[in-house]
Design a protein around this motif. Structure first.
Motif, short mmCIF file in Angstrom:
data_model
loop_
_atom_site.label_atom_id
_atom_site.label_comp_id
_atom_site.label_asym_id
_atom_site.label_seq_id
_atom_site.Cartn_x
_atom_site.Cartn_y
_atom_site.Cartn_z
N ALA A 274 15.06 33.61 28.85
CA ALA A 274 14.08 32.45 28.57
C ALA A 274 12.79 33.22 28.32
N ALA A 275 12.34 34.21 29.20
CA ALA A 275 11.10 34.72 28.91
C ALA A 275 11.13 36.22 29.17
N PRO A 276 11.62 37.02 28.39
CA PRO A 276 11.65 38.45 28.45
C PRO A 276 10.57 39.39 29.03
N TYR A 277 9.51 38.73 28.81
CA TYR A 277 8.40 39.56 29.34
C TYR A 277 7.90 38.94 30.55
N ASN A 278 8.69 38.15 31.35
CA ASN A 278 8.20 37.87 32.62
C ASN A 278 8.33 39.06 33.64
N LEU A 279 7.38 39.80 33.55
CA LEU A 279 7.21 41.17 34.42
C LEU A 279 7.59 40.87 35.99
N VAL A 308 5.83 48.93 29.84
CA VAL A 308 4.84 47.76 29.31
C VAL A 308 3.44 47.91 30.03
N GLU A 309 3.53 47.99 31.01
CA GLU A 309 2.41 47.96 31.84
C GLU A 309 2.23 49.22 32.68
N ASP B 209 1.58 44.90 20.68
CA ASP B 209 2.65 44.53 21.57
C ASP B 209 3.25 43.33 20.97
N ARG B 212 5.90 41.02 22.81
CA ARG B 212 5.21 40.16 23.90
C ARG B 212 4.37 39.03 23.31
N GLU B 215 6.84 36.39 22.19
CA GLU B 215 7.06 35.53 23.40
C GLU B 215 6.20 34.45 23.39
N ARG B 219 6.40 30.10 22.44
CA ARG B 219 6.02 29.04 23.36
C ARG B 219 4.99 28.14 22.87
#
Lengths: 382, 383
Positions: A274-279, A308-309, B209, B212, B215, B219
């Motif tokens: 649902a949220a691939p970038y929920n790190l 990514v971070e 990016d 990201r 995403e 939403r």
């Protein structure tokens, strides 16, 4: 949160919260500027006395008028600034309270209640960065032993911490409030927001997902109250009703990791769909894979996070732990050292490094880490 | 208040022009004032500086410190007068313009705040990093409130590159991105999530990016796709990724929701020109110009489309209008020089090409802030 209750407390406990001026009679001994004319001094004494009397007799409008007049003569009159502030707060005149409290705390910088009222006013005028700053300062200074007042302050601080994306700090504060007896109803939405990691105030919750945040909050509070069945029922209902919303599978997954790790992993994987970038979810999953000794999976996820971070200390921590677990001691130490550099006060990193240096035969480095751990564990360590 | 102490900066003071003979006690009061300030006895310092400037109204340094202390205590209305006096008295008043503007922002004197931010920028935006950060941030908020969204985004993007995705910056970027002419303090609370999501999407797009960014944009669309400006915003993000056809689709979706959305028409036309289909750009570009005749960008895009379709005379006409509205735009000058070239107007071509060369490095940097922001509201310029 209704303002008047806290203000009554603030007014009543003037003597406690502002000790340095508590002993001042209303007007007679208030110092006058040398240049002030004696007629003005006498007028000020009359006005300030009348203002205090009107306030005590609950003639608020009269009191406000009189305090304003007195403050024109004596702009730095602390009691006047304070009482006019709380009377106006009660009337929702927040910009004026804010300005009065700015003058008040300039005169009385150690008065926690003054900073609290300033921050609360700024909250109402939606100057949120300042509000958080000043409410935190009030927290540092303290409000004496007035529990109700402190709870109100904590409430405002916690919802602002969430809005400023400091979710873990907000959650810790909210759970502390719950343990101290704050109503679960009051805390449900703030807890839900912090748990799902949305930087919104309760008043900013979108109407179409109000129930989602309430479910999350109720579940987190149930879990905290050692009611896992109720928590799971709520979390399951939340993930069923809102399957595509970021945060919901993460919350359920983290809950499940403690009781059924395999199911928890599945939920965290759903979160990443649902949220691939929920790190945060990615890292938690990596951590879990590491515990399960699925090193390749853990490594992939940790590398994705730091890719990514590059300033994610937790990412480098899990990456380092995974590499060490896989036997790649040199690269593991390198990642752990990066994590330590990014966030030096994390004890877990120093423990990891202590073990890794020991395995690598780096005795002096291991000794230094041990000293660092002891230092961090001392109670006076910030 | 606790953080603003960082903003206070020392300025070099020229000898004040002392009109009247110094009263006997001025020196000692001024000295006491400095001592009180240095000892952090700020209430005493306020009293003493006030006395000192009453005795010697031309003492610029006294006004400066008085304003600074009030500012540090968030007493903005009280800080305004000292800063104004300092500006009048000091030979180097520039930093005070920023502080005065910041005070005026807080006292909701927004038009004066904008004016003083402009004067500050014109003087080269002097001050330390903390002042630069807070002043450009507040200035951008005011530009957003004025509906000058792209100018605001220019300032905010530079801050975001430097400071990262701080909550305040992403909120401000979100407001501008969604063309919400509000301050963070006064926009409808039910729009908060949309502003946040847009801010995050824009921030990650700025950082290139794109996954990201997508995403967050996804939403935003899922929850707010029926609201004005959301598809327009999505289109602008896609254009930045050079996804021209998907961008055009988003602009068209915006036009279904907001049929008279001139920026969406303009960007739809721009996408088509960029995609090598300039003939398809003409209709939306003409509509955009008709809806917003003061938009330099709309004239520029129409002129560009006409240039690409061989209508050189009409192209030059539109680009001349664009140039009149935004004389500092290198893109307009470049297109206009090409139009003149095709029309064999050699002298005009040389002049515009020279202007293009002089301006071309100023499009994407903050250095010529005063150039970019000098024109009054409503003149519009290529964005």
């Amino acid at each position: 949160m209704t303002a008047p209750n806290i203000l009554v407390l603030m007014a009543c406990f003037w003597a406690f919260v502002v000790p340095s001026v508590a002993g001042l009679p209303d007007a007679a001994s208030t110092p006058q500027k040398p240049a002030a004319a004696s007629r003005d001094t006498s007028k000020f004494a009359g006005l300030s006395e009348a203002a205090g009397k009107a306030r005590e007799e609950n003639r608020d409008d009269d009191a406000i008028r009189l305090y304003r007049e007195a403050l024109k003569l004596e702009p730095a009159w602390k009691q006047g600034l304070w009482f006019l502030g709380i009377l106006l707060y009660d009337k929702e005149q927040y910009p004026e309270v804010r300005d009065l409290m700015r003058r008040f705390v300039a005169e009385e910088p150690e008065a926690g209640a003054g900073w609290a009222l300033l921050g609360m006013s700024e909250f109402q005028t939606r100057e949120y960065p300042r509000a958080l700053d000043h409410l935190q300062h009030a927290r540092t200074l303290g409000l004496g032993d007035r529990k109700e007042m402190a709870q109100t302050l904590f409430y405002y601080v916690s919802v602002l911490l969430t809005r400023f994306e400091q979710y873990d700090d907000a959650m810790a504060l909210l759970m502390g409030m719950r343990k101290s007896g704050s109503s679960g109803d009051l805390l449900t939405e703030p807890v839900g927001l912090a748990a799902l990691r949305y930087p919104l105030l309760p008043a900013e919750i979108p109407p179409d997902r109000k129930e989602m945040f309430r479910m999350a909050g109720q579940a987190a509070l149930a879990d905290e109250a050692q009611k896992p069945d109720e928590a799971e029922r709520l979390l399951l209902a939340m993930t069923t009703t809102y399957p595509n919303e970021p945060g919901v599978h993460f919350l359920y997954g983290v809950f499940l990791l403690n009781i059924r790790p395999a199911d928890g992993i599945k939920e965290l994987e759903r979160e990443l769909e649902a949220a691939p970038y929920n790190l945060t979810a990615k890292l938690r999953l990596a951590d879990e894979y590491l515990k399960e000794q699925q090193f390749d999976e853990a490594l992939r996820l940790a590398q994705e996070v730091v890719g990514v971070e590059p300033d994610n200390a937790s990412g480098f921590l899990v990456l380092g732990e995974t590499l060490v677990a896989k036997g790649d001691l040199n690269r593991g130490i390198e990642a752990l050292e990066t994590s330590r550099k990014l966030r030096p006060a994390t004890v877990r990193t120093h423990w990891d490094l202590l073990r890794a240096y020991t395995s690598a035969g780096r005795v002096e480095d291991a000794k230094r880490e041990k000293e660092e751990i002891e230092k961090l564990r001392r109670p006076d360590t910030p | 208040m606790l953080a603003t102490a960082l903003l206070l900066l020392s300025v070099s003071f020229a000898n004040p022009a002392v009109a009247d003979a110094p009263p006997a006690s001025f020196e000692s009061i001024a000295k006491e004032a400095d001592q009180a300030r240095q000892a952090d006895r700020l209430s005493d310092a306020i009293d003493l500086y006030s006395k000192a400037v009453r005795l010697r109204p031309a003492w610029a340094e006294g006004w400066w410190w008085l304003g600074s202390i009030f500012y540090e205590q968030d007493r903005f209305s009280e800080a305004e007068k000292p800063f104004k006096r300092f500006i009048v008295l000091s030979p180097k008043p520039a930093p005070a313009y920023a502080f005065l503007a910041l005070c005026e922002y807080e006292t909701q004197d927004y038009s004066r705040a904008l004016l003083h931010f402009q004067l500050w920028a014109k003087a080269g935006s002097p001050g330390n990093d903390a002042l630069l950060d807070v002043a450009t941030y507040r200035w951008a908020l005011l530009l957003t409130r004025e509906g000058r969204f792209n100018e605001a985004l220019l300032l905010l993007a530079a801050k975001a590159q430097k400071l990262g995705a701080t909550p305040s910056l992403t909120e401000a970027i979100g407001l501008s991105s969604l063309r919400m002419a509000f301050l963070p303090e006064d926009y409808p609370q039910e729009r908060r999530e949309a502003a946040w999501l847009a801010g995050m999407a824009a921030f990650y797009c700025l950082k290139s990016d794109f996954p990201r960014s997508d995403e967050f944009a996804g939403r935003l669309l899922r929850h707010y796709g029926q609201e004005p400006n959301v598809h327009y915003f999505r289109g602008t993000l896609l254009r930045l990724q050079q996804k021209l056809d998907p961008a055009a689709e988003e602009f068209q979706k915006e036009l279904q929701i907001s049929p008279r959305h001139a920026p969406a028409l303009t960007e739809l036309a721009a996408s088509r020109v960029e995609a090598g289909r300039p003939a398809e750009a003409l209709t939306p570009a003409r509509r955009a110009v008709a809806l917003d005749p003061k938009s330099a960008r709309a004239h520029y895009i129409l002129g560009w489309a006409l240039l690409e379709t061989g209508s050189y005379q009409e192209s030059a006409h539109e680009l001349e209008i664009a140039k009149g509205l935004a004389p500092e735009s290198s893109r307009v000058r470049f297109a206009l020089s090409n139009a003149y070239k095709r029309l064999a107007r050699q002298q005009d071509y040389k002049r515009e090409h020279a202007a293009f060369l002089a301006l071309k490095d100023k499009d994407n940097v903050l250095a010529p802030l005063e150039d970019k922001l000098r024109a009054p509201r409503g003149t519009g310029r290529p964005e």
